[in-house]
Design a protein around this motif. Structure first.
Motif, PDB file in Angstrom:
ATOM      1  N   LEU A  77       3.040   5.980  -2.802  1.00 12.69           N
ATOM      2  CA  LEU A  77       4.163   6.826  -3.213  1.00 12.69           C
ATOM      3  C   LEU A  77       4.228   6.977  -4.727  1.00 12.69           C
ATOM      4  O   LEU A  77       4.531   8.061  -5.234  1.00 12.69           O
ATOM      5  N   VAL A  78       3.917   5.925  -5.466  1.00 16.76           N
ATOM      6  CA  VAL A  78       3.885   6.007  -6.929  1.00 16.76           C
ATOM      7  C   VAL A  78       2.806   6.982  -7.380  1.00 16.76           C
ATOM      8  O   VAL A  78       3.020   7.821  -8.260  1.00 16.76           O
ATOM      9  N   LEU A  79       1.641   6.904  -6.762  1.00 15.13           N
ATOM     10  CA  LEU A  79       0.531   7.785  -7.117  1.00 15.13           C
ATOM     11  C   LEU A  79       0.866   9.246  -6.813  1.00 15.13           C
ATOM     12  O   LEU A  79       0.665  10.134  -7.658  1.00 15.13           O
ATOM     13  N   ILE A  80       1.379   9.508  -5.630  1.00 15.45           N
ATOM     14  CA  ILE A  80       1.738  10.875  -5.243  1.00 15.45           C
ATOM     15  C   ILE A  80       2.864  11.402  -6.134  1.00 15.45           C
ATOM     16  O   ILE A  80       2.830  12.554  -6.592  1.00 15.45           O
ATOM     17  N   GLY A  81       3.853  10.557  -6.407  1.00 19.98           N
ATOM     18  CA  GLY A  81       4.949  10.964  -7.281  1.00 19.98           C
ATOM     19  C   GLY A  81       4.468  11.302  -8.685  1.00 19.98           C
ATOM     20  O   GLY A  81       4.934  12.267  -9.297  1.00 19.98           O
ATOM     21  N   GLY A  82       3.530  10.527  -9.201  1.00 21.28           N
ATOM     22  CA  GLY A  82       2.978  10.812 -10.527  1.00 21.28           C
ATOM     23  C   GLY A  82       2.226  12.124 -10.564  1.00 21.28           C
ATOM     24  O   GLY A  82       2.323  12.886 -11.532  1.00 21.28           O
ATOM     25  N   ALA A  83       1.481  12.414  -9.509  1.00 20.62           N
ATOM     26  CA  ALA A  83       0.742  13.684  -9.440  1.00 20.62           C
ATOM     27  C   ALA A  83       1.705  14.866  -9.366  1.00 20.62           C
ATOM     28  O   ALA A  83       1.501  15.898 -10.028  1.00 20.62           O
ATOM     29  N   VAL A 123       0.838  -1.200   0.000  1.00 22.87           N
ATOM     30  CA  VAL A 123       0.000   0.000   0.000  1.00 22.87           C
ATOM     31  C   VAL A 123       0.871   1.248   0.000  1.00 22.87           C
ATOM     32  O   VAL A 123       0.609   2.211  -0.737  1.00 22.87           O
ATOM     33  N   LEU A 124       1.923   1.252   0.811  1.00 21.02           N
ATOM     34  CA  LEU A 124       2.832   2.396   0.868  1.00 21.02           C
ATOM     35  C   LEU A 124       3.505   2.626  -0.477  1.00 21.02           C
ATOM     36  O   LEU A 124       3.580   3.757  -0.962  1.00 21.02           O
ATOM     37  N   ARG A 125       3.976   1.554  -1.120  1.00 19.63           N
ATOM     38  CA  ARG A 125       4.636   1.679  -2.418  1.00 19.63           C
ATOM     39  C   ARG A 125       3.698   2.270  -3.456  1.00 19.63           C
ATOM     40  O   ARG A 125       4.049   3.211  -4.177  1.00 19.63           O
TER      41      ARG A 125
END
Length: 66
Positions: free
Chosen positions: A17-23, A12-14
């Motif tokens: 972080l991918v979602l936030i990084g993409g945004a 879930v954490l990974r």
């Protein structure tokens, strides 16, 4: 054979972080390319808030800016 339906905490954490990084990456790209930001706003104008996105296609003056 036991299968977990819920993901583990590291998974879930990974993904978070991918979602936030993409945004953040998308925001940085849009901040550096005002032409792209203008093109997106022109092509999504008139889209209903409850819709799934895209153009309402009620405008007969379609201008393509690339």
């Amino acid at each position: 054979m036991s299968r977990n339906v819920l993901p583990s905490a590291p998974e879930v954490l990974r993904e978070s972080l991918v979602l936030i990084g993409g945004a953040i990456l998308a925001a940085l790209i849009l901040s550096q390319l005002p032409e792209l930001r203008r093109w997106i706003s022109e092509n999504t104008r008139g889209t209903p808030a409850s819709g799934a996105g895209g153009c309402s296609c009620t405008d007969t003056n379609h201008s393509t800016v690339i």
